[in-house]
Motif scaffolding. Structure first.
Motif, PDB file in Angstrom:
ATOM      1  N   SER A   1       3.635  -5.494   0.760  1.00  0.00           N
ATOM      2  CA  SER A   1       3.564  -4.349   1.656  1.00  0.00           C
ATOM      3  C   SER A   1       3.509  -4.845   3.097  1.00  0.00           C
ATOM      4  O   SER A   1       2.975  -5.922   3.369  1.00  0.00           O
TER       5      SER A   1
ATOM      6  N   GLN B   1      -5.284  -9.161  -8.260  1.00  0.00           N
ATOM      7  CA  GLN B   1      -4.993  -9.325  -6.830  1.00  0.00           C
ATOM      8  C   GLN B   1      -6.028  -8.630  -5.964  1.00  0.00           C
ATOM      9  O   GLN B   1      -6.500  -7.545  -6.305  1.00  0.00           O
TER      10      GLN B   1
ATOM     11  N   PRO C   1       3.051  -9.000  -8.448  1.00  0.00           N
ATOM     12  CA  PRO C   1       2.686  -9.314  -7.064  1.00  0.00           C
ATOM     13  C   PRO C   1       2.995  -8.176  -6.104  1.00  0.00           C
ATOM     14  O   PRO C   1       4.122  -7.697  -6.045  1.00  0.00           O
ATOM     15  N   PHE C   2       1.974  -7.741  -5.382  1.00  0.00           N
ATOM     16  CA  PHE C   2       2.080  -6.579  -4.497  1.00  0.00           C
ATOM     17  C   PHE C   2       2.576  -7.007  -3.124  1.00  0.00           C
ATOM     18  O   PHE C   2       2.042  -7.939  -2.520  1.00  0.00           O
TER      19      PHE C   2
ATOM     20  N   GLU D   1      -4.671   2.317  -9.569  1.00  0.00           N
ATOM     21  CA  GLU D   1      -4.071   1.485  -8.526  1.00  0.00           C
ATOM     22  C   GLU D   1      -3.460   2.322  -7.411  1.00  0.00           C
ATOM     23  O   GLU D   1      -3.648   2.022  -6.220  1.00  0.00           O
TER      24      GLU D   1
ATOM     25  N   SER E   1      -3.007 -13.132  -4.648  1.00  0.00           N
ATOM     26  CA  SER E   1      -2.924 -13.223  -6.107  1.00  0.00           C
ATOM     27  C   SER E   1      -3.997 -14.194  -6.585  1.00  0.00           C
ATOM     28  O   SER E   1      -4.024 -15.355  -6.175  1.00  0.00           O
TER      29      SER E   1
ATOM     30  N   GLN F   1      -2.308  -6.736   2.942  1.00  0.00           N
ATOM     31  CA  GLN F   1      -2.275  -8.142   2.541  1.00  0.00           C
ATOM     32  C   GLN F   1      -2.690  -8.252   1.081  1.00  0.00           C
ATOM     33  O   GLN F   1      -3.595  -7.549   0.626  1.00  0.00           O
ATOM     34  N   SER F   2      -2.049  -9.136   0.343  1.00  0.00           N
ATOM     35  CA  SER F   2      -2.369  -9.331  -1.070  1.00  0.00           C
ATOM     36  C   SER F   2      -2.637 -10.802  -1.349  1.00  0.00           C
ATOM     37  O   SER F   2      -1.898 -11.676  -0.895  1.00  0.00           O
TER      38      SER F   2
ATOM     39  N   ILE G   1      -4.609   1.983  -3.439  1.00  0.00           N
ATOM     40  CA  ILE G   1      -3.690   1.597  -2.360  1.00  0.00           C
ATOM     41  C   ILE G   1      -3.660   2.664  -1.275  1.00  0.00           C
ATOM     42  O   ILE G   1      -3.682   2.359  -0.075  1.00  0.00           O
TER      43      ILE G   1
ATOM     44  N   LEU H   1      -6.550  -6.818  -2.403  1.00  0.00           N
ATOM     45  CA  LEU H   1      -5.772  -6.145  -1.366  1.00  0.00           C
ATOM     46  C   LEU H   1      -6.680  -5.753  -0.206  1.00  0.00           C
ATOM     47  O   LEU H   1      -7.829  -5.357  -0.412  1.00  0.00           O
TER      48      LEU H   1
END
Length: 297
Positions: A157, A271, A154-155, A133, A164, A161-162, A137, A273
């Motif tokens: 940042s 998720q 849940p990410f 991971e 779920s 954008q994430s 990222i 990303l």
């Protein structure tokens, strides 16, 4: 500098519209600006060209001066080229999509999404790049990947954008004839004095389990760290220890039995990303939409 260029382009757009409309009032209506803004734009444009007058009043109509006539042709060409470039970039053909993902999702979840995607875009090449991971990222931030597919809390940042997709359930896997198969669920306390087989470092759910076991002072033996989920299942089948894997990765697998893992602190989601600044062209957006639909199921 980019903002200055955008403002200058706006001046040209206003200039062309004034000529087409015949006066400042109609141009302001078409462009939805205050008339004072139209006047300011023309004055700024004239300043850019050494104070030369570009327009002059003839009754209620604004007419081009000789300098204005010369500039008008260039202004139309610049605006036409700008619009053409926008269309080309917005509809730019995407030849390759790069997706970084963890091994479990790459094997068991991603193929269903890609099957649907390839029906729509068979000519687009998809590169699947397995990694941890943290690396995924980092590569998204550095534009080395277009998308990432992970399992974690849940990410959040500012740059990424994430979406779920699904809350994931974990299972402790044991041989089919193990006494634990009678258990309704498996808690942290049940790991006491057990021999455990886990994925390699960098796996989020592995890190969560080890952290929880250590925080609760539960003794255990970590006997193997394996990169392949299929290898982990075979090791468990051979009775070399018990495993800890996502529920979806053992569905339909009769060589091991899965016992639901119960822990109130485990809230992990699969998720998608991607960079918030990524192109929202039709190819990228179609893939995002496939994952979004799965998130709503």
């Amino acid at each position: 500098m980019e903002e200055e260029k955008e403002v200058e382009l706006l001046y040209f757009k206003t200039f062309v519209q004034v000529v087409k409309s015949g006066n400042y009032t109609k141009a302001a209506y078409v462009l939805d600006y205050a008339q004072s803004s139209i006047t300011t734009h023309i004055q700024k444009l004239e300043t850019m060209y050494g104070g030369k007058r570009l327009l002059e009043r003839h009754g209620r109509t604004m007419k081009l001066t000789p300098s204005g006539e010369l500039l008008y042709g260039y202004a139309e060409k610049m605006l036409a080229l700008y619009e053409e470039s926008q269309q080309i970039l917005n509809n730019q053909e995407v030849k390759t999509i790069r997706i970084g993902t963890i091994e479990s999702l790459a094997i068991y979840e991603l193929p269903h999404v890609l099957a649907e995607f390839k029906k729509r875009y068979p000519e687009v090449r998809v590169q699947i790049i397995p990694d941890t991971e943290a690396v995924i990222i980092d590569k998204i931030n550095n534009k080395e990947l277009d998308f990432g597919l992970i399992i974690d809390k849940p990410f959040i940042s500012e740059r990424i954008q994430s979406i779920s997709i699904k809350k994931q359930k974990m299972k402790v896997i044991v041989p089919p004839d193990h006494t634990y198969t009678k258990k309704t669920f498996f808690t942290l306390a049940d790991f006491k004095d057990e021999t455990i087989i886990l994925t390699e470092e960098g796996c989020t759910y592995r890190a969560y389990l080890l952290n929880q076991l250590e925080r609760n002072y539960i003794d255990f033996t970590l006997s193997m760290e394996l990169s392949s989920i299929e290898t982990i299942k075979k090791a468990v089948h051979n009775k070399w220890g018990i495993g800890f894997l996502p529920e979806f990765s053992i569905e339909g697998h009769d060589q091991v039995a899965g016992i639901p893992f119960q822990d109130e602190g485990f809230h992990f989601y699969s998720q998608l990303l991607y960079r918030k600044s990524s192109s929202q062209g039709p190819v990228f957006q179609y893939l995002i939409n496939i994952f979004s639909r799965k998130a709503s199921v």
